[in-house]
Motif scaffolding. Sequence first.
Motif, PDB file in Angstrom:
ATOM      1  N   LEU A   1       0.812  -1.221   0.000  1.00 43.31           N
ATOM      2  CA  LEU A   1       0.000   0.000   0.000  1.00 43.31           C
ATOM      3  C   LEU A   1       0.847   1.274   0.000  1.00 43.31           C
ATOM      4  O   LEU A   1       0.316   2.360  -0.211  1.00 43.31           O
ATOM      5  N   ALA A   2       2.146   1.122   0.179  1.00 49.60           N
ATOM      6  CA  ALA A   2       3.052   2.269   0.069  1.00 49.60           C
ATOM      7  C   ALA A   2       3.417   2.554  -1.384  1.00 49.60           C
ATOM      8  O   ALA A   2       4.074   3.556  -1.667  1.00 49.60           O
ATOM      9  N   ILE A   3       2.989   1.711  -2.296  1.00 50.33           N
ATOM     10  CA  ILE A   3       3.235   1.954  -3.716  1.00 50.33           C
ATOM     11  C   ILE A   3       2.216   2.996  -4.169  1.00 50.33           C
ATOM     12  O   ILE A   3       1.046   2.702  -4.365  1.00 50.33           O
ATOM     13  N   ASP A   4       2.696   4.209  -4.309  1.00 43.70           N
ATOM     14  CA  ASP A   4       1.813   5.338  -4.590  1.00 43.70           C
ATOM     15  C   ASP A   4       2.169   5.985  -5.932  1.00 43.70           C
ATOM     16  O   ASP A   4       2.943   5.434  -6.715  1.00 43.70           O
ATOM     17  N   ASP A   5       1.604   7.146  -6.177  1.00 45.77           N
ATOM     18  CA  ASP A   5       1.850   7.843  -7.442  1.00 45.77           C
ATOM     19  C   ASP A   5       3.338   8.126  -7.652  1.00 45.77           C
ATOM     20  O   ASP A   5       3.826   8.048  -8.785  1.00 45.77           O
TER      21      ASP A   5
ATOM     22  N   ALA B   1       5.534   7.118 -10.785  1.00 46.02           N
ATOM     23  CA  ALA B   1       6.214   8.162 -11.554  1.00 46.02           C
ATOM     24  C   ALA B   1       7.683   7.804 -11.737  1.00 46.02           C
ATOM     25  O   ALA B   1       8.249   8.005 -12.826  1.00 46.02           O
ATOM     26  N   ASP B   2       8.300   7.260 -10.703  1.00 45.16           N
ATOM     27  CA  ASP B   2       9.696   6.826 -10.809  1.00 45.16           C
ATOM     28  C   ASP B   2       9.829   5.693 -11.824  1.00 45.16           C
ATOM     29  O   ASP B   2      10.732   5.701 -12.668  1.00 45.16           O
ATOM     30  N   LEU B   3       8.924   4.729 -11.776  1.00 44.56           N
ATOM     31  CA  LEU B   3       8.963   3.634 -12.744  1.00 44.56           C
ATOM     32  C   LEU B   3       8.805   4.152 -14.176  1.00 44.56           C
ATOM     33  O   LEU B   3       9.482   3.688 -15.095  1.00 44.56           O
TER      34      LEU B   3
END
Length: 195
Positions: free
Chosen positions: A129-133, A137-139
């Motif tokens: 759940l820490a995988i955010d915008d 954006a980094d990916l």
Amino acid sequence: MSRISALAPDQWDARLVEATRPDQATPLEQGLTRYFAHCPDQALGLMQFGGALKRNRQLSERLVELVRLRIAFFNQCRSCMAIRYRDAVADGVDEAAVCSLERPHEAENLSAAEKAAIRYGELMATDHLAIDDAVYADLRQHFSESEIVELGMTCAFFVGFGRLAATWHMVEELPGAFQTAATIAPWGQEKIEVR
């Protein structure tokens, strides 16, 4: 000792034998199939999915292997950590790169794209759940949309089945340290290269 009984290939459904050719593989290379053979229809479906991820891969073998090993550490999947896949080794995964996974954000021998993918895999394994915008954006600085989807499906496969394998405690064919240590890491131990 494994918590689930491994079936010898002569006990496998003929379709599994045909799909995997276990006579051409070591017991370690037969891997989870020895356990999945209890449920051959599900095993065959899973093999189709795993095979599709592998055959149609857009991401490099090196990147996938580094993500796999970082996830394996958090899963504490001993067989996952002990194995190095030959195609990934051929694509530049050496033990120096694996040792970088101890602190990947500080590693000088990992690319920015590899660090982003490894971070994503780490979060999938520890705090999804820490995988955010910001993470996406980094990916996107390094990967296309289809590559990001592939990375997500690959990480989900590694997290789920690595955790399952860890609970089954399949350690019989592994080097000694992987059989006995309380907590283990993929870096700094004896490894086994497989196909």
